[in-house]
Design an enzyme around this catalytic site. Structure first.
Site, PDB file in Angstrom:
ATOM      1  N   ASP A  60      44.394  42.256  38.711  1.00  0.00           N
ATOM      2  CA  ASP A  60      43.368  41.445  38.947  1.00  0.00           C
ATOM      3  C   ASP A  60      42.076  42.513  38.521  1.00  0.00           C
ATOM      4  O   ASP A  60      42.006  43.571  38.940  1.00  0.00           O
ATOM      5  CB  ASP A  60      43.145  41.414  40.421  1.00  0.00           C
ATOM      6  CG  ASP A  60      44.014  40.315  40.795  1.00  0.00           C
ATOM      7  OD1 ASP A  60      44.792  39.576  40.045  1.00  0.00           O
ATOM      8  OD2 ASP A  60      44.217  39.907  42.021  1.00  0.00           O
TER       9      ASP A  60
ATOM     10  N   ASP B  70      49.118  26.847  39.901  1.00  0.00           N
ATOM     11  CA  ASP B  70      49.102  27.272  41.381  1.00  0.00           C
ATOM     12  C   ASP B  70      50.011  26.026  42.055  1.00  0.00           C
ATOM     13  O   ASP B  70      49.275  25.122  42.070  1.00  0.00           O
ATOM     14  CB  ASP B  70      47.838  27.751  42.047  1.00  0.00           C
ATOM     15  CG  ASP B  70      47.479  28.893  41.331  1.00  0.00           C
ATOM     16  OD1 ASP B  70      48.193  29.786  41.020  1.00  0.00           O
ATOM     17  OD2 ASP B  70      46.054  29.028  41.371  1.00  0.00           O
TER      18      ASP B  70
END
Lengths: 254, 213
Positions: A12, A131
């Site tokens: 990230d 997702d």
């Protein structure tokens, strides 16, 4: 021979820095993406995924600069995305040296973006990111957007097939049911996907120990397994993981 | 004997991502120029033909920029030439991609689509293990090693040119060599340390420090 199963650390990135840093070498936290990427390349990572979680335009341009710096020092495939909403940012990411760009929420809002990207850069460069979360009431796997905060009407298998029809060359599927649990990958989800799609699948969400990787690779036709914290914090060393998979009879790049 | 100030001309035919190739050559300390200037290509000590994209579009560009003759001349002069991925496929006589398209004709052979086989998805995208058939300074670095492939077409050529190959349902040539002409089906600029060995071996060849063939 079958292709090697890929081990893919995900980083990230916010405003050009690795969020929280990584410390798998028992060194001081590495916050610089280039140093982190080099460390992972040397550890035997087969590919790296960068997720931009910057909320600002300034942060995004820092991301492009970061990809340029990483691709100048690291010579394994790089995938980048996060907040990609148009062809211009896809072009910028690929021009900066990424091999693939992944699309998530923007593809749900505008599936044609996948087609445009595939036409310009080739399907191999476009990764459909999903997702997914099991919905007990509707009895289906449901697609979420906006970093997993917003449910959509889409069913995961159907959306996966659509993304491929639009031109996605690979799918990166995160199970929100297992993500963060460290209880193993969502094997059932990938088996269901395997029945309906024929592009490479990257499994994501739930890695806790070595046996979780063994399980997901053995159970279904998953081509790659992505993980973040178990690698970043040294809970799993990639060379140990590769050795274990090798001993289990799997093809890995040692 | 080493050459003074050798440089590599990287053919700029506008296709694909050339940046990663330039960075890899830079990494092994070999000066490289991205160029479509015929004079510069002829003057170069080595030539790299990069490749991502479609065969016909690439050959159209090479013909439009009138680079066919300079590349063929350089090949005949013994200049080391390395074609990467699509760039390797361009070295051959022709491809069946979007109908029959003529290539550079530097190595005899045809480019055909990978067959659809159970368990082998097309494109081949990922890391596959090299079997080396002809050992030399360049192939030694990839012996039994995995390199990174992204392609839907592969080369059919005489076994004498196949220096290394991978098994993907069919035997896919991964390194081809005919004298000073070299092709890599994989992306050495994306194959980690093993790939950098290929760039180093080619750079050594360009600067006359090593003879491959």
């Amino acid at each position: 021979m079958a292709l090697a199963k890929r081990i893919v650390p995900a980083l990230d990135v916010k405003n050009g820095r690795v969020v929280k840093g990584i410390n798998f070498l028992n060194l001081k936290d590495i916050g610089d993406p280039v140093d982190a990427a080099i460390a992972y390349q040397n550890a035997g990572a087969d590919e790296l995924v960068f997720l931009d979680i910057s909320a600002t335009l300034e942060g995004r341009s820092t991301m492009i600069d970061m990809i340029e710096r990483v691709s100048s020092a690291v010579f394994i495939p790089l995938t980048a995305g996060g907040g990609v909403t148009d062809l211009a940012s896809m072009r910028a990411i690929i021009k900066a040296g990424a091999d693939k760009v992944f699309l998530n929420s923007a593809a749900v809002a505008n599936p044609d973006l996948i087609r445009q990207g595939a036409e310009l850069f080739g399907s191999q460069a476009i990764v459909g990111a999903i997702d997914s979360k099991w919905d007990d009431v509707a009895n289906m796997h449901r697609v979420y957007v906006s970093g997993g905060t917003k449910p959509t009407d889409l069913e995961t298998m159907a959306w996966a097939q659509q993304m491929i029809q639009y031109g996605a060359g690979e799918l990166l599927v995160t199970s929100m049911d297992t993500d963060g649990t460290k209880q193993g990958y969502d094997v059932a989800l990938y088996q269901a996907l395997d029945d309906v799609i024929d592009v490479p699948i990257v499994a994501s969400g739930g890695a806790g120990d070595l046996s979780d990787f063994v399980a997901v690779f053995k159970s279904g036709r998953v081509d790659a397994a992505l993980a973040a914290s178990v690698f970043h914090y040294g809970e799993i060393a990639i060379p140990d993981l590769k050795q274990r998979l090798h001993h289990e009879g799997m093809v890995v790049r040692l | 004997m080493s050459k003074e100030n050798p440089f590599i001309a990287v053919i700029d035919y506008g296709a694909g991502n050339i940046r990663n190739v330039m960075k890899a050559i830079d990494y092994v300390d070999m000066p490289a120029k991205l160029t479509k200037d015929p004079a510069e290509i002829l003057a170069a000590d080595g030539i790299v033909i990069p490749g991502v994209g479609a065969y016909r579009a690439a050959m159209d560009k090479i013909n439009t920029y009138q680079l066919l003759i300079p590349i063929q001349k350089a090949a005949a002069n013994g200049t080391p030439i390395l074609g990467v991925c699509l760039g390797m496929q361009l070295l051959f006589d022709s491809s069946t991609e979007f109908g029959e398209t003529k290539g550079l004709g530097l190595i005899p052979g045809q480019v055909v689509t990978l067959p659809q086989k159970q368990g082998f998805k097309v494109p081949q995208m990922g890391w596959n293990q090299n079997n080396v058939a002809i050992e030399n300074a360049l192939t030694r670095g990839v012996k039994d090693e995995f390199t990174y492939f992204v392609h839907s077409y592969y080369v059919k050529t005489d076994v004498k040119y196949i220096a290394a190959s991978v098994d993907y349902g069919v035997q896919v040539p991964s390194i081809v060599i005919k004298n000073n002409i070299i092709g890599a089906q994989f992306h050495p600029e994306k194959s980690g340390e093993v790939g950098l060995r290929v760039w180093q071996a080619f750079a050594d060849m360009v600067s006359d420090k090593a003879v491959i063939a």
